[in-house]
Design a protein around this motif. Structure first.
Motif, short mmCIF file in Angstrom:
data_model
loop_
_atom_site.label_atom_id
_atom_site.label_comp_id
_atom_site.label_asym_id
_atom_site.label_seq_id
_atom_site.Cartn_x
_atom_site.Cartn_y
_atom_site.Cartn_z
N LYS A 140 110.42 -9.09 34.60
CA LYS A 140 109.82 -9.42 33.09
C LYS A 140 108.65 -8.63 33.18
O LYS A 140 107.74 -8.29 33.86
N LYS A 141 108.62 -8.07 31.84
CA LYS A 141 107.82 -6.85 31.52
C LYS A 141 106.38 -7.29 31.40
O LYS A 141 106.02 -8.52 30.85
N GLY A 142 105.65 -6.77 32.37
CA GLY A 142 104.27 -6.95 32.42
C GLY A 142 103.79 -7.99 33.45
O GLY A 142 102.83 -8.27 33.75
N VAL A 143 104.95 -8.45 34.36
CA VAL A 143 104.80 -9.09 35.57
C VAL A 143 105.14 -8.52 36.64
O VAL A 143 106.45 -8.19 36.80
N TYR A 144 104.16 -8.03 37.43
CA TYR A 144 104.40 -7.14 38.42
C TYR A 144 104.68 -7.76 39.71
O TYR A 144 103.81 -8.60 40.22
N GLN A 145 105.81 -7.49 40.23
CA GLN A 145 106.29 -8.06 41.75
C GLN A 145 106.64 -6.99 42.43
O GLN A 145 106.85 -5.71 42.24
N THR A 146 106.40 -7.39 44.02
CA THR A 146 107.06 -6.67 44.94
C THR A 146 108.73 -7.00 45.16
O THR A 146 109.09 -8.24 45.09
N LEU A 147 109.39 -6.00 45.20
CA LEU A 147 111.06 -6.28 45.50
C LEU A 147 111.42 -6.90 46.55
O LEU A 147 112.22 -7.80 46.56
N SER A 148 110.50 -6.43 47.77
CA SER A 148 110.77 -7.01 49.08
C SER A 148 110.66 -8.51 49.23
O SER A 148 111.27 -9.39 49.77
N PRO A 163 98.26 -0.45 33.46
CA PRO A 163 99.63 0.24 32.94
C PRO A 163 99.65 0.54 31.38
O PRO A 163 99.36 -0.59 30.79
N ASN A 164 100.52 1.64 30.83
CA ASN A 164 100.18 1.51 29.48
C ASN A 164 101.68 1.58 29.03
O ASN A 164 101.83 1.63 27.89
N ASN A 165 102.86 1.59 29.91
CA ASN A 165 104.23 1.79 29.30
C ASN A 165 104.30 2.94 28.24
O ASN A 165 104.86 2.73 27.49
N GLY A 166 103.75 3.78 28.60
CA GLY A 166 103.79 5.06 27.90
C GLY A 166 104.83 5.75 27.18
O GLY A 166 104.90 6.01 26.02
N SER A 167 105.95 5.86 28.07
CA SER A 167 107.30 6.23 27.45
C SER A 167 108.20 5.02 26.84
O SER A 167 109.19 5.36 26.46
N GLY A 168 107.48 3.66 26.72
CA GLY A 168 108.29 2.68 26.35
C GLY A 168 109.25 2.07 27.32
O GLY A 168 109.99 1.06 27.16
#
Length: 203
Positions: A140-148, A163-168
């Motif tokens: 989910k965009k903006g929700v940062y999780q660890t894959l493990s 985070p700025n999602n600079g390149s979209g």
């Protein structure tokens, strides 16, 4: 006339019986000879066989040592930093997905730093500009999780403006050095960077 015929039959039968008896006798003699050869086989044959076996065993042991040495040389070197073990790649640059696979192949995960103490300790061992971490917002965009873990990241330390999602489409997190400081930055997952693998303990 009958007596002559009977005599001939007896003679023929006797010859046949004697031939059969001789064949059996010859077979018996051959059997005894084989037993004799086995019993009288020189003890040197056993010694030679034993030596060959010892030589083969030594070669096998040398081969085992060689294989072990090669495997050991190929194993990634995990170093203990704080309470955890890390493999820090300085040799190649890969995208985030390949980095995930490479760590899993080592029975490890991409590093998911959990405190400022861990960040500083690991940063002291880094020599390159960018290293992939386990953190992402692919779910989910903006929700940062660890894959493990599949859980929200318990620790985030961003560079200013991130985070700025600079390149979209910056959905994966890299540990980046800017002005002598390492902190987190969102990045396109397809970009190639070095990576850090983490284990809580060694086998």
């Amino acid at each position: 006339m009958k007596i002559v015929i009977i005599g001939l039959l007896v003679t023929i039968f006797a010859i046949h019986e004697s031939q059969q008896t001789y064949a059996e006798y010859a077979e018996y003699i051959d059997y005894l000879d084989q037993i004799h050869q086995i019993k009288t086989k020189p003890i040197e044959d056993f010694t030679t066989l034993s030596k060959k076996f010892d030589d083969l065993e030594k070669k096998f042991e040398d081969l085992r040592k060689t294989v072990t040495a090669v495997k050991t040389a190929e194993l990634p070197k995990f170093v203990k930093i704080g309470s955890k073990y890390y493999y820090i790649d300085h040799a190649e640059e890969v995208n985030w997905f390949v980095a995930v696979d490479k760590c899993r192949a080592m029975d490890a995960n991409l590093a998911g730093l959990q405190s400022m103490e861990e960040l500083k300790a690991v940063s002291d061992k880094l020599t390159e500009r960018d290293y992939w971490l386990d953190i992402n917002d692919l779910g989910k965009k903006g929700v940062y999780q660890t894959l493990s873990s599949g859980q929200n990241a318990g620790f985030l330390n961003w560079h200013d403006g991130e985070p700025n999602n600079g390149s979209g489409n910056e959905r994966c997190v890299v540990l980046r050095k800017i002005r002598s400081k390492y902190a987190m930055n969102d990045e396109k997952c397809e970009i190639k960077h070095h990576f850090i693998c983490q284990k809580n303990q060694l086998e």
